[in-house]
Scaffold this active site. Structure first.
Site, mmCIF file in Angstrom:
data_model
loop_
_atom_site.group_PDB
_atom_site.id
_atom_site.type_symbol
_atom_site.label_atom_id
_atom_site.label_comp_id
_atom_site.label_asym_id
_atom_site.label_seq_id
_atom_site.Cartn_x
_atom_site.Cartn_y
_atom_site.Cartn_z
ATOM 1 N NE ARG A 88 2.498 0.850 3.523
ATOM 2 C CZ ARG A 88 3.636 0.158 3.705
ATOM 3 N NH1 ARG A 88 3.897 -0.424 4.861
ATOM 4 N NH2 ARG A 88 4.510 0.079 2.721
ATOM 5 C CD1 TRP A 120 -7.333 8.682 -2.196
ATOM 6 C CD2 TRP A 120 -8.320 9.092 -0.216
ATOM 7 N NE1 TRP A 120 -6.388 9.213 -1.373
ATOM 8 C CE2 TRP A 120 -6.967 9.503 -0.165
ATOM 9 C CE3 TRP A 120 -9.138 9.262 0.915
ATOM 10 C CZ2 TRP A 120 -6.413 10.061 0.993
ATOM 11 C CZ3 TRP A 120 -8.587 9.818 2.059
ATOM 12 C CH2 TRP A 120 -7.244 10.213 2.087
ATOM 13 C CB CYS A 173 -0.930 0.028 1.213
ATOM 14 S SG CYS A 173 -2.015 1.490 1.230
ATOM 15 C CD GLU A 189 -5.987 1.805 -6.895
ATOM 16 O OE1 GLU A 189 -6.400 0.690 -6.541
ATOM 17 O OE2 GLU A 189 -6.125 2.827 -6.200
HETATM 18 C C1 HEM Z 1 -6.589 6.305 1.660
HETATM 19 C C2 HEM Z 1 -6.259 6.074 0.404
HETATM 20 C C3 HEM Z 1 -5.532 4.840 -0.084
HETATM 21 C C4 HEM Z 1 -4.863 4.782 -1.266
HETATM 22 C C5 HEM Z 1 -4.705 5.912 -2.288
HETATM 23 C C6 HEM Z 1 -4.336 3.447 -1.386
HETATM 24 C C7 HEM Z 1 -3.633 2.999 -2.499
HETATM 25 C C8 HEM Z 1 -3.361 1.668 -2.734
HETATM 26 C C9 HEM Z 1 -2.962 1.137 -4.021
HETATM 27 C C10 HEM Z 1 -2.800 1.936 -5.305
HETATM 28 C C11 HEM Z 1 -2.772 -0.194 -3.861
HETATM 29 C C12 HEM Z 1 -2.357 -1.194 -4.930
HETATM 30 C C13 HEM Z 1 -3.676 -1.784 -5.425
HETATM 31 C C14 HEM Z 1 -3.535 -2.567 -6.727
HETATM 32 O O1 HEM Z 1 -2.538 -2.345 -7.443
HETATM 33 O O2 HEM Z 1 -4.426 -3.381 -6.993
HETATM 34 C C15 HEM Z 1 -3.041 -0.500 -2.473
HETATM 35 C C16 HEM Z 1 -2.922 -1.759 -1.926
HETATM 36 C C17 HEM Z 1 -3.334 -2.076 -0.648
HETATM 37 N N1 HEM Z 1 -3.877 -1.201 0.291
HETATM 38 FE FE1 HEM Z 1 -4.030 0.803 0.118
HETATM 39 N N2 HEM Z 1 -4.650 2.711 -0.277
HETATM 40 C C18 HEM Z 1 -5.408 3.520 0.544
HETATM 41 C C19 HEM Z 1 -5.999 3.146 1.743
HETATM 42 C C20 HEM Z 1 -5.940 1.861 2.279
HETATM 43 C C21 HEM Z 1 -6.663 1.443 3.465
HETATM 44 C C22 HEM Z 1 -7.623 2.331 4.266
HETATM 45 C C23 HEM Z 1 -6.311 0.152 3.699
HETATM 46 C C24 HEM Z 1 -6.737 -0.791 4.805
HETATM 47 C C25 HEM Z 1 -7.190 -0.375 5.973
HETATM 48 C C26 HEM Z 1 -5.373 -0.241 2.650
HETATM 49 C C27 HEM Z 1 -4.799 -1.490 2.545
HETATM 50 C C28 HEM Z 1 -4.185 -1.958 1.391
HETATM 51 C C29 HEM Z 1 -3.812 -3.357 1.180
HETATM 52 C C30 HEM Z 1 -3.983 -4.510 2.183
HETATM 53 C C31 HEM Z 1 -3.271 -3.436 -0.106
HETATM 54 C C32 HEM Z 1 -2.738 -4.699 -0.812
HETATM 55 C C33 HEM Z 1 -3.923 -5.414 -1.457
HETATM 56 C C34 HEM Z 1 -3.551 -6.756 -2.078
HETATM 57 O O3 HEM Z 1 -2.533 -7.352 -1.624
HETATM 58 O O4 HEM Z 1 -4.275 -7.196 -3.001
HETATM 59 N N3 HEM Z 1 -5.162 0.821 1.811
HETATM 60 N N4 HEM Z 1 -3.391 0.651 -1.801
HETATM 61 N N1 LIG Z 2 -7.241 2.415 -3.545
HETATM 62 C C1 LIG Z 2 -7.438 1.216 -3.256
HETATM 63 N N2 LIG Z 2 -7.020 0.236 -4.099
HETATM 64 C C2 LIG Z 2 -6.860 -1.092 -3.780
HETATM 65 C C3 LIG Z 2 -6.354 -1.480 -2.551
HETATM 66 C C4 LIG Z 2 -6.228 -2.852 -2.269
HETATM 67 C C5 LIG Z 2 -6.559 -3.803 -3.222
HETATM 68 C C6 LIG Z 2 -7.052 -3.387 -4.442
HETATM 69 C C7 LIG Z 2 -7.448 -4.413 -5.470
HETATM 70 N N3 LIG Z 2 -6.232 -5.022 -5.953
HETATM 71 C C8 LIG Z 2 -6.488 -6.170 -6.795
HETATM 72 C C9 LIG Z 2 -6.355 -5.761 -8.225
HETATM 73 C C10 LIG Z 2 -6.606 -6.936 -9.117
HETATM 74 C C11 LIG Z 2 -5.221 -7.478 -9.445
HETATM 75 C C12 LIG Z 2 -4.264 -6.369 -9.196
HETATM 76 N N4 LIG Z 2 -5.016 -5.299 -8.519
HETATM 77 C C13 LIG Z 2 -7.213 -2.050 -4.734
HETATM 78 C C14 LIG Z 2 -8.136 0.833 -2.014
HETATM 79 C C15 LIG Z 2 -9.113 -0.103 -1.809
HETATM 80 C C16 LIG Z 2 -9.527 -0.158 -0.449
HETATM 81 C C17 LIG Z 2 -8.845 0.708 0.351
HETATM 82 S S1 LIG Z 2 -7.768 1.607 -0.569
#
Ligand code: HEM
Ligand SMILES: N=C(Nc1cccc(CNC[C@@H]2CCCN2)c1)c1cccs1
Length: 363
Positions: A70, A238, A67, A243
Site C-alpha cells: 500500500r 506487480w 495488502c 505469491e
Molecule cells: C503495487 C504492487 C502491489 C503489491 C506488491 C501487492 C501485494 C499484495 C499481496 C502479496 C497480497 C496478498 C495476496 C494473496 O496472498 O493472495 C495483496 C492483497 C491485496 N491487495 Fe495488494 N499489492 C499491490 C498493489 C495493489 C493494488 C494496486 C491494489 C488495488 C488498487 C491492491 C489491493 C489489494 C487487495 C484488495 C488485497 C486483498 C485481496 C483479497 O482479499 O483477496 N494491491 N496485495
Molecule cells: N500482487 C498482487 N496479488 C494479489 C492481490 C490481491 C489478490 C490476489 C489473489 N488472492 C487470492 C489468492 C487465492 C487464495 C489466496 N490468494 C493477489 C496484486 C494483484 C492485483 C493488484 S496487486
C-alpha cells in the site's frame, strides 16, 4: 433506515473525508453534498465526479487491510470507463488496461472502473478472477494446468471455448453487461507478457518448463466508494515473488512443483527432517526473482515489500490516519518472522472506501 438514507449517509461520510483530503473548502463540500442529496432524492442514486472516483479508488487501496503493497496508493492510474455499455467496448478497454499497465514490463498500478448497477441497469460484471490466468482441466490422469481454475475453465468450455490443454493456456475474458448474457473474448497472445523460469545456479531448472504471467489483475472484487458498489473495477499492481514461488507453484493443490525442484537439486525427499521442502521452496523463490528481473518485469521480494510497508505505516501515522491491517495475510508465506510485520499486531477494522469480495456483501 431506508436504503436511500443509508446511501445518503455513506455518501456524506465519503465526500467529507475526500474533500478534506483534497484540500477543498467547507463551501465546496456543502454545495456538493446538496447536489448529491437532490440527485438521490430524484433518482435513488448519485454519480461520482472523476475526481471523487479517482481519489476514492486510491483510498480503497490505502484501506485494503490484506495488502502489503500500500505504500504506493497515491500513485495509481485510475481509468474512468463508466461510459461503456457494450461487451465489445468493455473488451477493448480491458485490452488497453492490460497493455498500458504492462508497460513493457515496467508495471504501472492501474484500475479501470466500469458502470455500476443503477435503479434501471445491471451494471458490468467480469466473471474472471484475474484478467490473465491459466486454465485448469480435470482429466482421468490428473489435472492439466492450474487446479484453481478448473471450475471457471469448465464454464468457458461449456460456453464453446477451447484451450490447447497445456499447463499454461491463458483463459478467455467472460464479460457481462446490463442484463444481456455473458460473452467470451480471447486475449491476443502478444498482449500477454510472460516470464519463463530459470535459476542462476541450477541450469536444469529451465527444463521444468515453468512460466508465469507478468501482471496480476484482480477482476472479481467490488470497489465500494461512498455507498456506490462498482461491480467491475479490475486493478493491478506487480507481484510479490512469494505469491508465485511459495503458493502458485508450491501448493500441493496448485502446480505442486517442489518435489521436481528438490529432484533437480539432488535432494532426497525420503525424510521431512532434511528440510528438502524448505530448501526447494527457497530456490523456487530465488528462481522467480531472478527470472522476473532478467525479463525486466517489475516484482518485489518479501523483505523489500515488508520494508516498504513499514514506511507506509510511518507515513499513515504522520498523516494522523489510524492504520488498519490483517496480520494473517500481511505476513509473507516464507520466512515471516524475518519481517517486522510478524512481530506486530494490526487492527483489522474495515474502513471505506474499500474492496470487497462478492461473498462479503450482505444486503
Ligand atoms: C503495487 C504492487 C502491489 C503489491 C506488491 C501487492 C501485494 C499484495 C499481496 C502479496 C497480497 C496478498 C495476496 C494473496 O496472498 O493472495 C495483496 C492483497 C491485496 N491487495 Fe495488494 N499489492 C499491490 C498493489 C495493489 C493494488 C494496486 C491494489 C488495488 C488498487 C491492491 C489491493 C489489494 C487487495 C484488495 C488485497 C486483498 C485481496 C483479497 O482479499 O483477496 N494491491 N496485495
Ligand atoms: N500482487 C498482487 N496479488 C494479489 C492481490 C490481491 C489478490 C490476489 C489473489 N488472492 C487470492 C489468492 C487465492 C487464495 C489466496 N490468494 C493477489 C496484486 C494483484 C492485483 C493488484 S496487486
Amino acid at each position: 433506515m431506508k436504503a436511500r438514507d443509508i446511501l445518503l449517509q455513506e455518501a456524506e461520510d465519503y465526500i467529507k473525508t475526500c474533500y478534506t483530503e483534497l484540500g477543498k473548502t467547507e463551501q465546496e463540500t456543502c454545495a456538493r453534498l446538496e447536489e448529491i442529496r437532490q440527485e438521490i432524492d430524484q433518482g435513488g442514486t448519485y454519480e461520482h465526479t472523476f475526481e471523487e472516483l479517482e481519489h476514492g479508488a486510491k483510498m480503497a487501496w490505502r484501506n485494503s487491510n490484506r495488502c502489503i503493497g500500500r505504500l504506493f496508493w497515491d500513485s495509481m492510474v485510475v481509468r474512468d470507463q463508466r461510459h461503456l455499455e457494450h461487451p465489445e467496448d468493455i473488451y477493448a478497454s480491458l485490452l488497453n488496461h492490460i497493455e498500458s499497465a504492462t508497460n513493457g514490463g515496467k508495471i504501472i498500478p492501474t484500475i479501470s472502473v466500469f458502470k455500476p448497477p443503477g435503479p434501471n441497469s445491471e451494471g458490468v460484471r467480469i466473471w474472471n478472477h484475474q484478467l490473465i490466468r491459466y486454465a485448469g482441466y480435470e482429466t482421468e490422469s490428473g489435472i492439466i494446468g492450474d487446479p484453481a481454475s478448473v471450475t471457471f475453465t469448465k464454464t468457458c468450455l461449456d460456453m464453446g471455448w477451447n484451450g490447447n490443454r497445456t499447463d499454461f493456456d491463458v483463459l478467455p475474458l467472460l464479460i457481462q453487461s446490463g442484463d444481456s448474457d455473458p460473452v467470451l473474448f480471447n486475449i491476443p497472445d502478444e498482449l500477454v507478457l510472460e516470464v519463463p523460469l530459470t535459476h542462476p545456479d541450477y541450469p536444469s531448472f529451465g527444463d521444468l518448463g515453468l512460466r508465469w504471467y507478468a501482471v496480476p489483475i484482480i477482476s472479481d472484487m467490488l470497489l465500494v466508494i461512498g455507498g456506490i458498489r462498482y461491480t467491475a473495477a479490475p486493478f493491478n499492481g506487480w507481484y510479490m515473488a512469494t505469491e508465485i514461488g511459495a503458493r502458485n507453484f508450491a501448493d500441493e493443490n496448485r502446480y505442486n512443483a517442489l518435489p521436481h525442484v528438490a529432484e533437480l537439486m539432488g535432494l532426497s525427499t525420503a525424510s521431512e527432517t532434511t528440510l528438502w521442502r524448505d530448501r526447494a521452496l527457497v530456490e523456487m523463490n530465488v528462481a522467480v526473482l531472478h527470472s522476473y528481473k532478467q525479463a525486466g518485469v517489475s516484482i518485489v521480494d518479501h523483505h523489500t515489500a515488508a520494508a516498504q510497508f513499514k514506511l507506509f505505516e510511518q507515513r499513515e501515522a504522520e498523516c494522523g490516519r489510524p492504520l488498519t491491517g490483517y496480520w494473517n495475510w500481511l505476513i509473507p508465506p516464507i520466512s515471516p518472522a524475518t519481517t517486522h510485520i510478524f512481530h506486530h499486531s494490526y487492527d483489522n477494522t474495515l474502513v471505506f472506501p474499500n474492496f470487497l469480495k462478492r461473498s462479503e456483501i450482505n444486503d
